[in-house]
Design a protein around this motif. Structure first.
Motif, short mmCIF file in Angstrom:
data_model
loop_
_atom_site.label_atom_id
_atom_site.label_comp_id
_atom_site.label_asym_id
_atom_site.label_seq_id
_atom_site.Cartn_x
_atom_site.Cartn_y
_atom_site.Cartn_z
N PRO A 67 50.89 22.51 -28.30
CA PRO A 67 50.34 21.66 -27.24
C PRO A 67 50.26 20.20 -27.67
CG PRO A 67 48.94 23.57 -27.64
CD PRO A 67 49.95 23.52 -28.75
N ILE A 68 50.55 19.29 -26.72
CA ILE A 68 50.42 17.86 -27.01
C ILE A 68 49.49 17.17 -26.01
CG2 ILE A 68 52.61 17.66 -28.22
CD1 ILE A 68 53.83 16.48 -25.69
N SER A 69 49.10 17.87 -24.95
CA SER A 69 48.11 17.36 -24.00
C SER A 69 47.54 18.56 -23.26
CB SER A 69 48.75 16.37 -23.02
OG SER A 69 49.47 17.06 -22.01
N HIS A 70 46.72 18.32 -22.23
CA HIS A 70 46.16 19.43 -21.48
C HIS A 70 47.16 20.07 -20.52
CE1 HIS A 70 45.61 16.07 -18.75
NE2 HIS A 70 45.49 16.94 -17.78
N GLU A 71 48.36 19.49 -20.37
CA GLU A 71 49.39 20.05 -19.50
C GLU A 71 50.76 20.19 -20.15
OE1 GLU A 71 49.32 17.45 -16.08
OE2 GLU A 71 47.98 18.81 -15.02
N ALA A 72 50.95 19.59 -21.33
CA ALA A 72 52.28 19.53 -21.93
C ALA A 72 52.30 20.14 -23.32
CB ALA A 72 52.76 18.08 -21.99
N ALA A 73 53.48 20.62 -23.71
CA ALA A 73 53.65 21.21 -25.04
C ALA A 73 55.11 21.14 -25.43
CB ALA A 73 53.18 22.66 -25.04
N PHE A 74 55.34 21.23 -26.73
CA PHE A 74 56.68 21.42 -27.25
C PHE A 74 56.85 22.90 -27.54
CE2 PHE A 74 56.53 16.87 -28.47
CZ PHE A 74 57.72 16.47 -27.90
N ILE A 75 58.06 23.39 -27.34
CA ILE A 75 58.38 24.78 -27.64
C ILE A 75 59.49 24.79 -28.66
CG2 ILE A 75 59.21 26.97 -26.69
CD1 ILE A 75 57.98 26.08 -24.03
N GLY A 76 59.36 25.64 -29.65
CA GLY A 76 60.38 25.76 -30.69
C GLY A 76 60.45 27.20 -31.16
N ALA A 77 61.23 27.41 -32.21
CA ALA A 77 61.38 28.76 -32.75
C ALA A 77 61.88 28.69 -34.18
CB ALA A 77 62.37 29.56 -31.89
#
Length: 173
Positions: free
Chosen positions: A33-43
């Protein structure tokens, strides 16, 4: 009850605003998560490579693309897709059933942008499979530049207005 907007993985599902966006999410997928609505996704992968393809989960719903293209499931996502804009519904606060991406008329409509980005020396794109899985591909373009993990390869953000969502997402990235 407050429904969290930040993307998260719960019981093998990628959840946003209480709704299921992807099912059968593999354990190697990471949400930051980077904010209350956004995130980065990885693997993460067990072996390094200059080209990594990671399954994100099963995607089944109607979607709209930049080109624009339309579809109803993950198999309709072409290779080298550079952005997805999805329409979804929040889980109802008085219901225990997560709604997410469906034809249901209950719950408030929201939008989700899925944007593959650069992660270090790797660029990412989205693609679908014949069994409706959404995948992301991260590649360096150089066989000598390898990694086994890309943790910020896909940006995901949600909002109530698709125009503001796009503007806010570009500002984040």
């Amino acid at each position: 009850m407050t429904i969290p907007a930040v993307p998260s993985i719960k019981n093998g599902c990628l959840m946003v605003r209480g709704g299921v966006i992807l099912t059968q999410v593999p354990e190697n997928v990471v949400v930051t998560p980077i904010s209350h609505e956004a995130a980065f996704i990885g693997a993460c992968s067990e072996t390094p490579s200059a080209r990594l393809v990671f399954q994100l989960g099963v995607l089944e719903f109607k979607m709209w693309w930049m080109i624009p293209s339309f579809g109803e499931s993950g198999c309709d996502v072409p290779t080298e897709t550079q952005m997805l804009l999805l329409e979804a519904r929040e889980a109802s606060e008085d219901s225990d059933v997560p709604v997410g991406i469906s034809e249901s008329k209950t719950g408030k409509t929201f939008y989700l942008v899925v944007l593959p980005v650069l992660d270090g020396n790797f660029r990412a794109t989205l693609q679908g499979t014949t069994v409706n899985e959404l995948e992301f591909c991260a590649e360096s373009g150089d066989p000598n530049v390898q990694t086994y993990r890309v943790l910020e390869a896909v940006f995901m953000n949600s909002g109530d207005n698709p125009y503001k969502l796009m503007r806010n997402s570009i500002e984040y990235v």
